[in-house]
Write a protein that holds these residues in place. Structure first.
Motif, PDB file in Angstrom:
ATOM      1  N   UNK A 292       0.835  -1.208   0.000  1.00 53.91           N
ATOM      2  CA  UNK A 292       0.000   0.000   0.000  1.00 53.91           C
ATOM      3  C   UNK A 292       0.867   1.255   0.000  1.00 53.91           C
ATOM      4  N   UNK A 293       0.275   2.419  -0.290  1.00 56.47           N
ATOM      5  CA  UNK A 293       1.048   3.677  -0.256  1.00 56.47           C
ATOM      6  C   UNK A 293       1.587   3.941   1.146  1.00 56.47           C
ATOM      7  N   UNK A 294       2.714   4.627   1.201  1.00 61.93           N
ATOM      8  CA  UNK A 294       3.329   4.947   2.488  1.00 61.93           C
ATOM      9  C   UNK A 294       2.502   5.970   3.239  1.00 61.93           C
ATOM     10  N   UNK A 295       2.505   5.865   4.580  1.00 58.65           N
ATOM     11  CA  UNK A 295       1.812   6.851   5.411  1.00 58.65           C
ATOM     12  C   UNK A 295       2.616   8.153   5.441  1.00 58.65           C
ATOM     13  N   UNK A 296       1.949   9.214   5.821  1.00 57.17           N
ATOM     14  CA  UNK A 296       2.633  10.508   5.962  1.00 57.17           C
ATOM     15  C   UNK A 296       3.686  10.401   7.063  1.00 57.17           C
ATOM     16  N   UNK A 297       4.858  11.028   6.878  1.00 58.39           N
ATOM     17  CA  UNK A 297       5.911  10.959   7.902  1.00 58.39           C
ATOM     18  C   UNK A 297       5.454  11.572   9.227  1.00 58.39           C
ATOM     19  N   UNK A 298       5.930  10.996  10.312  1.00 58.30           N
ATOM     20  CA  UNK A 298       5.566  11.441  11.663  1.00 58.30           C
ATOM     21  C   UNK A 298       6.772  12.159  12.270  1.00 58.30           C
ATOM     22  N   UNK A 299       6.597  13.365  12.813  1.00 60.89           N
ATOM     23  CA  UNK A 299       7.718  14.077  13.436  1.00 60.89           C
ATOM     24  C   UNK A 299       8.349  13.266  14.563  1.00 60.89           C
TER      25      UNK A 299
END
Length: 434
Positions: free
Chosen positions: A207-214
């Protein structure tokens, strides 16, 4: 026919007959031991059986067994598994394979808590399977990573199977625990490596990658894992540092688990009693098997089967590697039909003298056997991890088995690595002794 050969045939035949008939493993072992003593020796069977059962039931090494089981039961009933998924997911989201690595890391952490393969697999699986399925991860990889990584419960200390082996082979349980750390970490790395390579070769199935987490958000989400990590480190570290025996470390673990469960809101009167009773049932079952296996060991020793077999193997002039290969196939075949504790207690009286005669270190051999029993957890028809995942996913056993095959091969790779480089197993125990 030679008496020893006849006794061996009766031993194998009667044991297979009782086990196939559904008789409890412990009662099967006790019955066969009594039959062997009655038919082939003049020893006073009644007094020997009674004294052996008593001597096997109060060994100091066994006291750590119920405590480690209880520690796992306490944390199993807390919110640890949910916290684990939330805490680990942000750290692996940028790796090839992404959230599939949560299964490997989560099982590694749970293994250090539960000491049981099936509990590790079930705990992480209940949380991760719905989450990964919802996010579009391929089900075969979700099942495979759980099937393989669930076996870490046997290798990463504190391991219930290592306690049983240590008692049976009269090997230091503390040194066994420490010997399992590097192979356990290496196995996690191999599982993650295979998962990463598969995802790179099959990008269309991911699946597409999740948004980066700080970074600070990652730390915040992982806050609940820190106390558990500290508890695990204190238990294993106290053993490694010689500060505490395994039993004392297990007591520390139980008290720490109760505190963490209370702080997290997972400790109630009901959960406390459920965990205590579950730990008692499991401990009694294992102790009963060990005690009855000791009776069979005494009977086998009286008939002189171990010495005869060891002499027979020595006459074949097998190299240590050839002997290990034969024993590996033998244990894997047994693993298709029996669970790990039964395999150890059934084979110890015969296999251990052969191994010692070949000059193989019993500490190293213990880790070798544990890895084989890990592999047996994902081989049909009696692969317990396969059954756990079948119930969680609702898929048929053939689908689950196919997904587990690559991870079975990774376990075989680890066996080859520790055979070629035994320092992977022995390095930490030597440092501990130093």
């Amino acid at each position: 026919m030679d008496t020893t050969v006849l006794a061996s045939l009766i031993l194998a035949g009667s044991l297979l007959l009782l086990l196939a008939g559904g008789v409890w493993v412990a009662l099967s072992l006790l019955t066969v031991g009594m039959v062997m003593m009655g038919l082939f020796t003049t020893a006073p069977m009644g007094s020997l059986i009674a004294s052996t059962l008593w001597d096997s039931s109060w060994g100091w090494a066994l006291t750590s067994l119920p405590l480690f089981i209880w520690m796992g039961e306490i944390l199993f009933r807390s919110k640890l598994s949910a916290d684990m998924f939330q805490g680990l997911a942000p750290w692996v989201s940028r790796l090839p394979g992404r959230l599939l690595h949560v299964n490997v890391l989560g099982c590694g952490i749970m293994a250090a808590v539960a000491g049981s393969s099936a509990v590790t697999c079930a705990t992480i699986g209940r949380i991760s399977v719905p989450e990964l399925e919802k996010r579009g991860y391929p089900l075969n990889m979700t099942i495979g990573t759980l099937a393989g990584s669930g076996t870490l419960g046997l290798l990463i200390p504190p391991s219930i199977i290592m306690i049983v082996y240590g008692v049976t082979a009269e090997v230091s349980i503390a040194r066994l625990f420490i010997a399992g750390i590097l192979p356990g970490l290496l196995l996690m790395a191999l599982f993650m490596g295979y998962t990463a390579v598969w995802s790179l070769l099959n990008p269309d199935k991911m699946p597409p990658a999740d948004a980066p987490v700080p970074f600070l958000e990652k730390l915040y989400r992982s806050r609940r894992l820190i106390p558990v990590a500290l508890l695990i480190a204190s238990v294993v570290g106290s053993i490694y540092g010689g500060i505490a025996t395994p039993t004392e470390a297990a007591t520390i673990g139980v008290l720490g688990a109760l505190v963490l469960a209370a702080i997290g809101g997972g400790l109630t009167r009901e959960s406390f009693m459920e965990g205590l009773m579950a730990a008692m049932r499991t401990s009694c079952m294992i102790s009963f098997i060990i005690a009855c296996a000791a009776c069979l060991t005494i009977a086998v020793a009286f008939v002189d089967i171990p010495r005869s077999l060891a002499g027979w193997v020595e006459a074949l002039h097998l190299s240590p590697y050839a002997l290990l290969a034969v024993l590996a196939v033998f244990i894997l075949i047994l693993g298709c039909f029996l669970e790990g504790i039964s395999i150890i207690v059934l084979t110890s009286s015969v296999v251990l003298p052969m191994v010692q005669a070949a000059g193989i270190d019993l500490l190293w051999f213990g880790i070798f056997v544990v890895i084989l029993i890990e592999a047996a957890q994902i081989t049909p028809p009696v692969g317990f991890n396969l059954f756990v995942l079948q119930s969680i996913t609702g898929k048929n056993i053939l689908t689950v088995t196919r997904a587990a095959i690559p991870y079975f091969c990774v376990l075989m790779l680890l066996l080859v690595l520790i055979a070629l480089f035994p320092q992977i197993v022995t390095a930490l125990p030597r440092m501990m002794a130093g």
